[in-house]
Write an enzyme that holds these catalytic residues in place. Structure first.
Site, PDB file in Angstrom:
ATOM      1  N   THR A  86      -0.416   7.653  -1.269  1.00  0.00           N
ATOM      2  CA  THR A  86      -2.011   7.915  -2.090  1.00  0.00           C
ATOM      3  C   THR A  86      -3.153   6.765  -1.608  1.00  0.00           C
ATOM      4  OG1 THR A  86      -0.925   5.655  -3.289  1.00  0.00           O
ATOM      5  CG2 THR A  86      -0.868   8.301  -4.375  1.00  0.00           C
ATOM      6  N   ASP A 129      -3.802 -10.007  13.218  1.00  0.00           N
ATOM      7  CA  ASP A 129      -3.092 -10.080  11.629  1.00  0.00           C
ATOM      8  C   ASP A 129      -2.834 -11.432  11.540  1.00  0.00           C
ATOM      9  OD1 ASP A 129      -0.991  -9.976   9.442  1.00  0.00           O
ATOM     10  OD2 ASP A 129      -0.931  -7.850  10.000  1.00  0.00           O
ATOM     11  N   ASP A 183       0.955 -12.396  10.460  1.00  0.00           N
ATOM     12  CA  ASP A 183       2.225 -12.551  11.936  1.00  0.00           C
ATOM     13  C   ASP A 183       1.592 -13.384  11.788  1.00  0.00           C
ATOM     14  OD1 ASP A 183       3.178 -10.257  11.486  1.00  0.00           O
ATOM     15  OD2 ASP A 183       2.498  -8.352  12.827  1.00  0.00           O
ATOM     16  N   ARG A 237       0.831  -1.047  -0.132  1.00  0.00           N
ATOM     17  CA  ARG A 237       0.201  -0.162  -0.102  1.00  0.00           C
ATOM     18  C   ARG A 237       0.993   1.274   0.607  1.00  0.00           C
ATOM     19  NH1 ARG A 237      -5.410   2.091   4.169  1.00  0.00           N
ATOM     20  NH2 ARG A 237      -3.994   0.001   5.091  1.00  0.00           N
TER      21      ARG A 237
HETATM   22  N1  URA Z   1      -5.012  -8.113   7.359  1.00  0.00           N
HETATM   23  C1  URA Z   1      -4.913  -8.772   8.289  1.00  0.00           C
HETATM   24  O1  URA Z   1      -4.030  -9.504   8.240  1.00  0.00           O
HETATM   25  N2  URA Z   1      -6.289  -8.535   9.510  1.00  0.00           N
HETATM   26  C2  URA Z   1      -6.856  -8.508   9.688  1.00  0.00           C
HETATM   27  O2  URA Z   1      -7.825  -8.049  10.414  1.00  0.00           O
HETATM   28  C3  URA Z   1      -7.177  -7.726   8.274  1.00  0.00           C
HETATM   29  C4  URA Z   1      -5.794  -7.180   7.868  1.00  0.00           C
END
Ligand code: URA
Length: 210
Positions: free
Chosen positions: A109, A201, A204, A105
């Protein structure tokens, strides 16, 4: 407009997703669960795949029997969390080809910018399954499918573990022809772009990078 969203409600899928959501689930368990869940999701995703009839010989006689052409299926992983789906899906569809889409990302922008794109040749004859565990804002999913459509595949499906209304709407405003397969549609996105309640995430948690 009605959205083409397939909720995968199988008890095994829902049970494993619940275990993945728990914050005290270790990286090792999370990875094992995403592996097991991917195989179950592949089972649902391939339900409507085109089949062909071939002649085989049983120990007793010849017969015509149906097979999926696994080589026509492309698993298109959106880096990096999409890679978490690969092993489990390839266990069920060992002939599938694998493609990768890398996007980041742009902080100025907020648009998705491509840094990597590699698909197998002959995409016109292939059915693509796009892999991304979290369909959150929908921006990277839209950009990935924009790019994939340039290769003119025979069909595209999108699979995730968890999504939310905003992700579905953004994705289907851009690509109403691409069905979404998901076990869960959660409440909302928070101000950081995370799905809540969600599972955190996904990258992660799969790769142990937190
Ligand atoms: N990406 C992720 O890994 N978790 C989320 O909740 C949103 C985007």
């Amino acid at each position: 407009m009605s959205r083409d969203v397939h909720i995968i409600d199988h008890p095994l899928v829902q049970h494993k997703l619940t275990l993945m959501r728990r914050k005290d689930t270790s990286t090792k368990s999370f990875r094992e669960l995403v592996h097991e869940l991917s195989a179950l999701l592949a089972y649902e995703l391939t339900r409507e795949m085109p089949m062909q009839t071939i002649e085989i010989e049983t120990p007793l006689e010849k017969m015509n029997s149906r097979v999926i052409d696994g080589k026509k299926i492309v698993l298109a992983s959106i880096l990096r969390a999409g890679n978490g789906f690969l092993d489990g899906m390839l266990q069920v569809i060992p002939g599938a080809r694998v493609g990768h889409v890398g996007l980041y990302r742009d902080p100025a922008t907020l648009q998705a910018v491509e840094y990597y794109f590699k698909m197998p040749s002959g995409m016109e004859e292939r059915d693509v399954i796009v892999l991304d565990p979290m369909l959150a804002t929908g921006n990277s999913a839209v950009a990935a499918v924009d790019r994939l459509k340039q290769t003119k595949p025979r069909s595209i499906r999108f699979v995730c573990l968890v999504t939310c209304p905003q992700g579905i709407n953004t994705f289907h405003d851009a690509h109403p022809d691409v069905p979404i397969y998901t076990p869960a549609v959660d409440r909302e996105l928070n101000e950081h772009g995370y799905i809540v309640p969600g599972l955190g995430d996904a990258g992660d948690r799969i790769f142990g990078t937190k």
